[in-house]
Structures are given as C-alpha cells and as structure tokens.
Design an enzyme around this catalytic site. Sequence first.
Site, PDB file in Angstrom:
ATOM      1  N   LYS A 193      -6.773   8.141  -0.712  1.00 13.99           N
ATOM      2  CA  LYS A 193      -8.132   8.499  -0.133  1.00 13.99           C
ATOM      3  C   LYS A 193      -8.709   9.651  -0.829  1.00 13.99           C
ATOM      4  CE  LYS A 193      -7.495   6.572   4.272  1.00 13.99           C
ATOM      5  NZ  LYS A 193      -5.978   6.145   4.374  1.00 13.99           N
ATOM      6  N   THR A 215     -10.720   3.769  10.848  1.00 14.23           N
ATOM      7  CA  THR A 215     -10.711   2.913  11.959  1.00 14.23           C
ATOM      8  C   THR A 215      -9.977   3.211  13.318  1.00 14.23           C
ATOM      9  OG1 THR A 215      -8.589   1.884  11.124  1.00 14.23           O
ATOM     10  CG2 THR A 215     -10.664   0.587  10.735  1.00 14.23           C
ATOM     11  N   LYS A 244       0.790  -1.071   0.149  1.00 12.46           N
ATOM     12  CA  LYS A 244       0.158  -0.033  -0.013  1.00 12.46           C
ATOM     13  C   LYS A 244       0.868   1.155  -0.015  1.00 12.46           C
ATOM     14  CE  LYS A 244      -2.625   1.331   3.681  1.00 12.46           C
ATOM     15  NZ  LYS A 244      -2.278   2.978   3.920  1.00 12.46           N
ATOM     16  N   ASP A 252     -13.260  14.855  -3.432  1.00 14.19           N
ATOM     17  CA  ASP A 252     -13.038  16.514  -4.293  1.00 14.19           C
ATOM     18  C   ASP A 252     -14.068  16.310  -5.018  1.00 14.19           C
ATOM     19  OD1 ASP A 252     -12.351  18.784  -5.158  1.00 14.19           O
ATOM     20  OD2 ASP A 252     -10.159  18.128  -4.938  1.00 14.19           O
ATOM     21  N   ASP A 303      -3.201   4.430  -1.972  1.00 11.26           N
ATOM     22  CA  ASP A 303      -4.169   4.858  -0.924  1.00 11.26           C
ATOM     23  C   ASP A 303      -4.055   6.390  -0.504  1.00 11.26           C
ATOM     24  OD1 ASP A 303      -5.707   5.160   1.619  1.00 11.26           O
ATOM     25  OD2 ASP A 303      -3.956   4.253   2.889  1.00 11.26           O
ATOM     26  N   ARG A 309       2.523  -0.743  10.695  1.00 11.11           N
ATOM     27  CA  ARG A 309       3.506  -0.709  11.444  1.00 11.11           C
ATOM     28  C   ARG A 309       3.896  -1.686  12.129  1.00 11.11           C
ATOM     29  NH1 ARG A 309       0.614   4.256  14.259  1.00 11.11           N
ATOM     30  NH2 ARG A 309      -1.160   3.122  13.226  1.00 11.11           N
TER      31      ARG A 309
HETATM   32  O1  C5P Z   1       0.379   0.869  11.067  1.00 14.50           O
HETATM   33  P1  C5P Z   1      -0.982   0.337  10.792  1.00 14.50           P
HETATM   34  O2  C5P Z   1      -1.317  -1.035  10.620  1.00 14.50           O
HETATM   35  O3  C5P Z   1      -2.003   1.166  11.802  1.00 14.50           O
HETATM   36  O4  C5P Z   1      -1.464   0.981   9.300  1.00 14.50           O
HETATM   37  C1  C5P Z   1      -2.727   1.022   8.883  1.00 14.50           C
HETATM   38  C2  C5P Z   1      -2.879   1.596   7.694  1.00 14.50           C
HETATM   39  O5  C5P Z   1      -3.909   1.707   7.047  1.00 14.50           O
HETATM   40  C3  C5P Z   1      -2.351   3.083   7.362  1.00 14.50           C
HETATM   41  O6  C5P Z   1      -1.586   3.360   6.286  1.00 14.50           O
HETATM   42  C4  C5P Z   1      -3.550   3.867   7.571  1.00 14.50           C
HETATM   43  O7  C5P Z   1      -3.468   5.150   6.805  1.00 14.50           O
HETATM   44  C5  C5P Z   1      -4.481   2.815   6.644  1.00 14.50           C
HETATM   45  N1  C5P Z   1      -5.910   3.064   6.970  1.00 14.50           N
HETATM   46  C6  C5P Z   1      -6.511   3.008   8.208  1.00 14.50           C
HETATM   47  N2  C5P Z   1      -7.918   3.132   8.441  1.00 14.50           N
HETATM   48  C7  C5P Z   1      -8.709   3.089   7.439  1.00 14.50           C
HETATM   49  C8  C5P Z   1      -8.221   3.553   6.162  1.00 14.50           C
HETATM   50  C9  C5P Z   1      -6.911   3.165   5.854  1.00 14.50           C
HETATM   51  O8  C5P Z   1      -5.998   2.892   9.111  1.00 14.50           O
HETATM   52  N3  C5P Z   1     -10.087   3.524   7.551  1.00 14.50           N
END
Ligand code: C5P
Length: 237
Positions: free
Chosen positions: A61, A123, A32, A64, A59, A215
């Site tokens: 997002k 989330t 991603k 607009d 990603d 992460r």
């Molecule tokens: O590091 P982590 O596992 O929290 O990363 C989750 C990834 O998913 C991040 O890149 C975040 O921007 C993305 N994301 C999210 N919630 C959403 C959409 C995308 O955490 N609803």
Amino acid sequence: MRNRLIVALDTDDGEDIDWLSGTLIELVPWVKIGFQAFSTLGTESFPWLSGRGHLIFLDLKFHDIPNTVARDVGTMTKHGAHMINMHASGGLEMMQAARFSADDAADDAGIPKPILLGVTILTSIDEPGFKSSFGSERQLTEQVVFLAKQSKEAGLDGVVASPLEIEPIRKACGDNFLIVTPGIRPKWADPGDQRRITTPAEAINRGADFIVVGRPIIEAEDPLEAAGKILDEMRGM
Ligand code: C5P
C-alpha cells in the site's frame, strides 16, 4: 475460480509462510505478501514463490510523493511482483508516476507489466468511521467511486474495494477495470476487525474479479480444506 482467490499470508514467521505456500499451491496460485511477510521474506522470496507456481500480490500500500512511489513500484516490478497496490488517495500524479515506472521496469526486464491497483477506503472502515476520520462531506461510497475513477484515469488496472461497492465502481469504471475485494467472510468464520464484509459467493455474484482472504484460511486448522471450501462457495456449490 482458483485464479480469482488470493490468500493473504499475513504472518512474519518464515516457516509458516513456507508451509502455507507449499500446502496451498495445490489449490491457490495467488498469494498476498503484506508488511509482515515482506519483513521476513524480502524480495528474495519472489523467485522461490514464483518457482513454486505462485503469483505474487505485493500489498505494501504505497503512499508517498510521486517520485518515491514510482521508484518503489519500479523496484518491486523488477523483482517480479505480479500485482502491486498503492493508496489512491496519494493522488493522480503519484499513480501516474507509478504506472510509468512499473511499465518501464517491466520493459527493461523483459517481463509482463504488473497489475497495479489503487486502494480506495479500507474495508475495516464503516460509514461513521469514515465521517469521523476523514471529515469529508461525501458519503463513503462516493469517495470510493471518486478514488476508483482517479485510479483509472492514472492508468491503473483496478482497485481494492469492499464487495459492497462493486456495483457503483463498475458503473463508473466499466467491465474491464479490475475489482479486488478483501473483507470476505464465509458464514463459518469470525469477522474480526473487518466491517464492510460479504461471503465469498456474494462477492463473486456481485462481480468481484478477485477476492482476498486471510485469517479464515491461514488460521484454520486445515488451511487447504478451508481454501477448498471457499473455492466451492465461489463456484456456488
Ligand atoms: O484476514 P483477512 O481476511 O481480514 O485479511 C484481509 C487482508 O486484506 C489483510 O491482509 C488486509 O491487510 C488486506 N486488506 C483489507 N482491506 C483493504 C485492503 C487490504 O482488508 N482495503
């Protein structure tokens, strides 16, 4: 399962991205690319990532007016993104315009149409946070289902949502509608800013088509080992 894990390469360090992608390709095709990685790599990275065997979830997002998002999504399709998302709250017309533009760009380039996803409610937002930020009368889950139905009606392939909302989305949108879930934390990882979370196994058991993990993998001492552990958990091992 390897085709259902997406690793978020959330860093703007080009060398790190190169190293992570080169290391992870052994186990994980989907990566991603968010704003951080995109700011360093640009679309020029798409051919080399694809050449290495990666599939690219862009990603950014988008959110607009319909004309702008349609152009954004068409451009990214032409450059070879395999999965692209936009905020479902941008509206039906915006999502329909994006679908039309992506399909058109793919046909022109003679490439497969990208997977288009609507982002429902992030989330990192929980029920009290939803109430205070959105001032909505609806429950958070009702809003997620509403946005999922709008995404489907617009012709998108699926949504990004919390694993905790899979069941109501499935009920409303059916089995062929993709559900991509971030907010995944193995028991051994720090939740950080994520709120509506589950483990990898639980997300798969609840019926997620893809899980997104950042992460816990990219900040691990050994990212390949962490990805392997998560894949094992997804397989129920
Ligand atoms: O590091 P982590 O596992 O929290 O990363 C989750 C990834 O998913 C991040 O890149 C975040 O921007 C993305 N994301 C999210 N919630 C959403 C959409 C995308 O955490 N609803």
